[in-house]
Design a protein around this motif. Structure first.
Motif, PDB file in Angstrom:
ATOM      1  N   LEU A 225     -31.517  -6.588  -5.145  1.00  0.00           N
ATOM      2  CA  LEU A 225     -32.453  -5.761  -4.387  1.00  0.00           C
ATOM      3  C   LEU A 225     -33.819  -6.453  -4.389  1.00  0.00           C
ATOM      4  CD1 LEU A 225     -31.529  -2.256  -5.854  1.00  0.00           C
ATOM      5  CD2 LEU A 225     -30.813  -3.208  -3.649  1.00  0.00           C
ATOM      6  N   ASN A 226     -34.458  -6.544  -3.224  1.00  0.00           N
ATOM      7  CA  ASN A 226     -35.746  -7.221  -3.181  1.00  0.00           C
ATOM      8  C   ASN A 226     -36.891  -6.273  -3.537  1.00  0.00           C
ATOM      9  OD1 ASN A 226     -36.532  -5.778  -0.842  1.00  0.00           O
ATOM     10  ND2 ASN A 226     -35.717  -7.362   0.526  1.00  0.00           N
ATOM     11  N   GLU A 227     -38.095  -6.822  -3.610  1.00  0.00           N
ATOM     12  CA  GLU A 227     -39.259  -6.053  -4.032  1.00  0.00           C
ATOM     13  C   GLU A 227     -39.549  -4.892  -3.088  1.00  0.00           C
ATOM     14  OE1 GLU A 227     -42.703  -5.235  -6.502  1.00  0.00           O
ATOM     15  OE2 GLU A 227     -40.766  -6.237  -6.767  1.00  0.00           O
ATOM     16  N   GLY A 228     -39.235  -5.071  -1.796  1.00  0.00           N
ATOM     17  CA  GLY A 228     -39.470  -4.009  -0.829  1.00  0.00           C
ATOM     18  C   GLY A 228     -38.677  -2.756  -1.139  1.00  0.00           C
ATOM     19  N   VAL A 229     -37.461  -2.918  -1.645  1.00  0.00           N
ATOM     20  CA  VAL A 229     -36.618  -1.762  -1.994  1.00  0.00           C
ATOM     21  C   VAL A 229     -37.271  -0.986  -3.138  1.00  0.00           C
ATOM     22  CG1 VAL A 229     -34.343  -1.017  -2.764  1.00  0.00           C
ATOM     23  CG2 VAL A 229     -34.553  -2.979  -1.214  1.00  0.00           C
ATOM     24  N   ALA A 230     -37.754  -1.709  -4.145  1.00  0.00           N
ATOM     25  CA  ALA A 230     -38.416  -1.054  -5.274  1.00  0.00           C
ATOM     26  C   ALA A 230     -39.697  -0.356  -4.833  1.00  0.00           C
ATOM     27  CB  ALA A 230     -38.726  -2.080  -6.362  1.00  0.00           C
ATOM     28  N   LEU A 231     -40.474  -1.008  -3.971  1.00  0.00           N
ATOM     29  CA  LEU A 231     -41.725  -0.419  -3.507  1.00  0.00           C
ATOM     30  C   LEU A 231     -41.488   0.789  -2.617  1.00  0.00           C
ATOM     31  CD1 LEU A 231     -43.862  -3.608  -2.820  1.00  0.00           C
ATOM     32  CD2 LEU A 231     -44.165  -1.926  -4.656  1.00  0.00           C
ATOM     33  N   HIS A 236     -42.739   5.945  -1.111  1.00  0.00           N
ATOM     34  CA  HIS A 236     -42.309   6.719   0.064  1.00  0.00           C
ATOM     35  C   HIS A 236     -43.001   8.062   0.204  1.00  0.00           C
ATOM     36  CE1 HIS A 236     -39.593   8.296  -3.057  1.00  0.00           C
ATOM     37  NE2 HIS A 236     -39.360   9.331  -2.287  1.00  0.00           N
ATOM     38  N   HIS A 237     -43.702   8.518  -0.836  1.00  0.00           N
ATOM     39  CA  HIS A 237     -44.498   9.744  -0.724  1.00  0.00           C
ATOM     40  C   HIS A 237     -45.992   9.443  -0.588  1.00  0.00           C
ATOM     41  CE1 HIS A 237     -41.398  12.760  -1.157  1.00  0.00           C
ATOM     42  NE2 HIS A 237     -40.898  12.121  -2.212  1.00  0.00           N
ATOM     43  N   GLU A 238     -46.359   8.167  -0.495  1.00  0.00           N
ATOM     44  CA  GLU A 238     -47.734   7.809  -0.191  1.00  0.00           C
ATOM     45  C   GLU A 238     -47.978   8.055   1.301  1.00  0.00           C
ATOM     46  OE1 GLU A 238     -49.815   7.090  -2.434  1.00  0.00           O
ATOM     47  OE2 GLU A 238     -48.825   6.022  -4.093  1.00  0.00           O
ATOM     48  N   ARG A 239     -49.247   8.205   1.689  1.00  0.00           N
ATOM     49  CA  ARG A 239     -49.576   8.475   3.082  1.00  0.00           C
ATOM     50  C   ARG A 239     -50.699   7.548   3.552  1.00  0.00           C
ATOM     51  NH1 ARG A 239     -45.241   9.890   2.849  1.00  0.00           N
ATOM     52  NH2 ARG A 239     -44.360  11.976   3.149  1.00  0.00           N
ATOM     53  N   GLU A 240     -50.753   7.335   4.853  1.00  0.00           N
ATOM     54  CA  GLU A 240     -51.694   6.384   5.432  1.00  0.00           C
ATOM     55  C   GLU A 240     -53.141   6.679   5.028  1.00  0.00           C
ATOM     56  OE1 GLU A 240     -50.946   3.658   7.654  1.00  0.00           O
ATOM     57  OE2 GLU A 240     -48.952   4.029   6.821  1.00  0.00           O
ATOM     58  N   ASP A 241     -53.489   7.958   4.902  1.00  0.00           N
ATOM     59  CA  ASP A 241     -54.872   8.328   4.590  1.00  0.00           C
ATOM     60  C   ASP A 241     -55.155   8.410   3.093  1.00  0.00           C
ATOM     61  OD1 ASP A 241     -53.453  10.580   3.927  1.00  0.00           O
ATOM     62  OD2 ASP A 241     -54.437  11.909   5.364  1.00  0.00           O
ATOM     63  N   GLY A 242     -54.182   8.031   2.266  1.00  0.00           N
ATOM     64  CA  GLY A 242     -54.378   8.048   0.821  1.00  0.00           C
ATOM     65  C   GLY A 242     -54.119   9.384   0.165  1.00  0.00           C
ATOM     66  N   SER A 243     -53.556  10.338   0.910  1.00  0.00           N
ATOM     67  CA  SER A 243     -53.348  11.687   0.378  1.00  0.00           C
ATOM     68  C   SER A 243     -52.026  11.861  -0.356  1.00  0.00           C
ATOM     69  CB  SER A 243     -53.418  12.710   1.518  1.00  0.00           C
ATOM     70  OG  SER A 243     -52.391  12.480   2.475  1.00  0.00           O
ATOM     71  N   GLY A 244     -51.219  10.799  -0.430  1.00  0.00           N
ATOM     72  CA  GLY A 244     -49.909  10.931  -1.061  1.00  0.00           C
ATOM     73  C   GLY A 244     -49.918  10.617  -2.544  1.00  0.00           C
ATOM     74  N   TYR A 245     -48.725  10.446  -3.110  1.00  0.00           N
ATOM     75  CA  TYR A 245     -48.592  10.141  -4.542  1.00  0.00           C
ATOM     76  C   TYR A 245     -47.540   9.050  -4.714  1.00  0.00           C
ATOM     77  CZ  TYR A 245     -44.374  13.173  -4.478  1.00  0.00           C
ATOM     78  OH  TYR A 245     -43.143  13.731  -4.199  1.00  0.00           O
ATOM     79  N   LEU A 254     -49.493  -0.314   1.667  1.00  0.00           N
ATOM     80  CA  LEU A 254     -48.105   0.150   1.588  1.00  0.00           C
ATOM     81  C   LEU A 254     -47.152  -0.878   2.191  1.00  0.00           C
ATOM     82  CD1 LEU A 254     -48.595   3.891   2.650  1.00  0.00           C
ATOM     83  CD2 LEU A 254     -48.562   2.909   0.342  1.00  0.00           C
ATOM     84  N   HIS A 255     -46.015  -1.058   1.549  1.00  0.00           N
ATOM     85  CA  HIS A 255     -44.995  -1.991   2.047  1.00  0.00           C
ATOM     86  C   HIS A 255     -44.332  -1.400   3.290  1.00  0.00           C
ATOM     87  CE1 HIS A 255     -41.384  -4.524   2.128  1.00  0.00           C
ATOM     88  NE2 HIS A 255     -42.036  -5.366   1.327  1.00  0.00           N
ATOM     89  N   LEU A 256     -43.939  -2.269   4.221  1.00  0.00           N
ATOM     90  CA  LEU A 256     -43.299  -1.830   5.455  1.00  0.00           C
ATOM     91  C   LEU A 256     -42.059  -0.981   5.173  1.00  0.00           C
ATOM     92  CD1 LEU A 256     -42.964  -1.820   8.538  1.00  0.00           C
ATOM     93  CD2 LEU A 256     -41.794  -4.039   8.333  1.00  0.00           C
ATOM     94  N   TYR A 257     -41.249  -1.390   4.192  1.00  0.00           N
ATOM     95  CA  TYR A 257     -40.048  -0.627   3.881  1.00  0.00           C
ATOM     96  C   TYR A 257     -40.401   0.817   3.522  1.00  0.00           C
ATOM     97  CZ  TYR A 257     -37.239  -4.946   3.370  1.00  0.00           C
ATOM     98  OH  TYR A 257     -36.584  -6.135   3.580  1.00  0.00           O
ATOM     99  N   SER A 258     -41.471   1.001   2.763  1.00  0.00           N
ATOM    100  CA  SER A 258     -41.835   2.352   2.343  1.00  0.00           C
ATOM    101  C   SER A 258     -42.263   3.190   3.539  1.00  0.00           C
ATOM    102  CB  SER A 258     -42.955   2.311   1.298  1.00  0.00           C
ATOM    103  OG  SER A 258     -44.191   1.923   1.863  1.00  0.00           O
ATOM    104  N   LYS A 259     -42.909   2.577   4.526  1.00  0.00           N
ATOM    105  CA  LYS A 259     -43.329   3.292   5.722  1.00  0.00           C
ATOM    106  C   LYS A 259     -42.130   3.714   6.568  1.00  0.00           C
ATOM    107  CE  LYS A 259     -47.859   1.060   6.110  1.00  0.00           C
ATOM    108  NZ  LYS A 259     -48.869   0.591   7.073  1.00  0.00           N
ATOM    109  N   VAL A 260     -41.153   2.825   6.680  1.00  0.00           N
ATOM    110  CA  VAL A 260     -39.926   3.134   7.427  1.00  0.00           C
ATOM    111  C   VAL A 260     -39.168   4.270   6.745  1.00  0.00           C
ATOM    112  CG1 VAL A 260     -37.671   2.242   8.123  1.00  0.00           C
ATOM    113  CG2 VAL A 260     -39.720   0.822   8.409  1.00  0.00           C
ATOM    114  N   VAL A 261     -38.959   4.117   5.444  1.00  0.00           N
ATOM    115  CA  VAL A 261     -38.197   5.112   4.688  1.00  0.00           C
ATOM    116  C   VAL A 261     -38.917   6.462   4.688  1.00  0.00           C
ATOM    117  CG1 VAL A 261     -37.385   5.731   2.379  1.00  0.00           C
ATOM    118  CG2 VAL A 261     -37.006   3.425   3.255  1.00  0.00           C
ATOM    119  N   ALA A 262     -40.256   6.447   4.655  1.00  0.00           N
ATOM    120  CA  ALA A 262     -41.017   7.697   4.645  1.00  0.00           C
ATOM    121  C   ALA A 262     -40.730   8.525   5.888  1.00  0.00           C
ATOM    122  CB  ALA A 262     -42.515   7.407   4.540  1.00  0.00           C
TER     123      ALA A 262
END
Length: 362
Positions: A225-231, A236-245, A254-262
Motif C-alpha cells: 500500500l502506498n503513502e496515499g492509501v495511509a493518508l 478523509h474527514h479533513e475539509r478544504e477550509d480546515g474544519s475537519g479532523y 491534503l493528499h489527492l486520494y483523501s479528497k477522492v475518498v472523502a
C-alpha cells in the motif's frame, strides 16, 4: 449504422449513439429503445435525425448466425436484469469476504492486502464496465452491516471516480484500496462506542475520531500500500477550509486520494441507513455535495463525481416527494438534481416544481 428521420423510425428502434440536446445535455443514452413518447421528446428538442442500430424486419437487433445458418435475434435490453443480478451477486460476495477479513483484523491480524485486493477485483472490473452502478448501487439497509458494506461501496466509488478524474491507470487500484480500507481504524475502537445506539458523549466522539489515526498507523505497517492509501485513512474527514479532523488541515495540505475518498465516503454514508442517521435520497445528497464544494470538499472532484453519476440517470425509476413514481427522461447537467420525470399523470419538470424532490431511487 443508419441515420434515420425521427418521423420514420421503425417500431422498437434502438439508439446506436447518445442523443444530446442543442445545448449539449444528454437526452437519451445509447441503447435506448425509441417508443412514441421518446419520439415526442426528440421532436420537442428539434432533433430530426438519429443514428439507430441495424435491425432485421422484426425490429430486433441483428446478431451472429448460429451453427445451422439461422440468424439469431435478441432484444438488447433482455440481458440487463441478468447483468444487474450478476453485479449484485458479486457485490454481496465481496462484502461477505471482506467481513471475514475484517473480523480477522479485529482479532489482531495484520491487514491482508493481497486478500483484500483479490476480494474487490471482480467488483471493480464490473464497475469499470457498468459505471451506472454509482446511481443504482444498493444502499445499506442493515445498520450492523454498515461498516462492511460501506467500505466496499466507498472502494468501488473511489475507483470509478479515479477514472472519471483521469488519474493514471496505475493508481486506480491504490485509490480503490484507499476507499476500501478508509475505516480500517474502527477495528481498534471499543465496540461499545462503535455500535452505541444513542448519541455519543464528547469523550466517546473524541475516541471515535481517532479511527483516522489508528487506520493510518495500521496501513503504514502493511506491505503493498502506498503513502496515499495511509493518508486517505488519516485525512478523509479533513475539509478544504480546515474544519475537519484529526489535524484541521486545509485543502493544499491534503493528499489527492483523501479528497477522492472523502467525496465517495460522504455520498455513500448519507445515502445509507446508519446507527445515528436514516438514509437520504441520493439526489438530495448530490445537492449537499454541491453545497459542500464551496469550502468543505474539493470542487473539481465534487463536480466530476456529480456529473458522472447523473450522466447515467436517464431511464432511472424514482419516487418523488409527493409519492408519485416516474422515470427520468432528461437531465440538464447544469441542474443535475432537477431532471424531467415522466409519471402516469404527465411530465414533471423539477426545475419548475421547486416544492418537489426525488425521495428515492427505485
Amino acid at each position: 449504422m443508419p441515420i434515420v428521420s425521427v418521423k420514420k423510425i421503425s417500431p422498437r428502434a434502438r439508439l446506436a449513439e447518445d442523443v444530446h440536446t442543442p445545448l449539449g445535455g444528454l437526452l437519451f443514452a445509447k441503447g435506448t429503445v425509441i417508443e412514441e413518447h421518446e419520439r415526442q421528446f426528440l421532436e420537442a428538442f428539434q432533433i430530426y435525425e438519429i443514428v439507430i442500430e441495424e435491425t432485421n424486419e422484426t425490429g430486433a437487433v441483428e446478431g451472429k448466425k448460429s451453427a445451422d445458418g439461422q440468424e439469431k435475434t435478441s432484444q438488447p435490453s433482455a440481458d440487463k436484469p441478468t447483468k444487474k443480478q450478476d453485479l449484485e451477486t458479486i457485490y454481496d460476495q465481496t462484502v461477505k469476504t471482506f467481513r471475514h477479513l475484517m473480523r480477522n483484523i479485529e482479532s489482531g491480524s495484520p491487514i491482508p492486502v493481497l486478500e483484500v485486493r483479490k476480494a474487490i477485483t471482480p467488483l471493480l472490473e464490473s464497475g469499470k464496465e457498468h459505471p451506472d452502478i454509482t446511481i443504482t448501487l444498493r444502499k445499506v439497509t442493515n445498520a450492523e452491516q454498515y461498516l462492511y458494506e460501506h467500505s466496499i461501496a466507498v472502494g468501488l466509488l473511489s475507483f470509478i471516480l479515479a477514472q472519471w478524474l483521469q488519474m493514471p491507470e496505475k493508481e486506480w487500484m491504490q485509490v480503490a484500496l484507499a476507499g476500501t480500507l478508509v475505516d480500517i481504524g474502527k477495528t481498534k475502537i471499543d465496540p461499545q462506542i462503535l455500535w452505541k445506539p444513542g448519541k455519543l458523549t464528547a469523550e466517546e466522539f473524541e475516541e471515535m475520531k481517532r479511527h483516522t489515526v489508528y487506520g493510518y498507523q495500521m496501513i503504514r505497517e502493511a506491505t503493498g500500500l502506498n503513502e496515499g492509501v495511509a493518508l486517505a485513512a488519516l485525512q478523509h474527514h479533513e475539509r478544504e477550509d480546515g474544519s475537519g479532523y484529526p489535524l484541521g488541515l486545509t485543502g493544499q495540505k491534503l493528499h489527492l486520494y483523501s479528497k477522492v475518498v472523502a467525496v465517495a465516503d460522504v455520498y455513500h454514508a448519507m445515502c445509507s441507513n446508519r446507527i445515528h442517521q436514516e438514509a437520504t435520497s441520493p439526489y438530495l445528497v448530490v445537492e449537499q455535495l454541491l453545497r459542500d464544494s464551496f469550502g468543505k470538499l474539493d470542487p473539481r472532484i465534487v463536480h466530476t463525481f456529480v456529473n458522472g453519476i447523473t450522466r447515467f440517470s436517464v431511464g432511472t425509476v424514482v419516487k418523488l416527494s409527493d409519492g408519485r413514481v416516474g422515470k427520468i427522461v432528461f437531465t440538464d447537467q447544469n441542474h443535475p438534481t432537477r431532471p424531467l420525470i415522466e409519471t402516469s399523470s404527465g411530465i414533471v419538470n423539477l426545475m419548475e416544481a421547486k416544492d418537489l424532490f426525488i425521495r428515492q431511487v427505485m
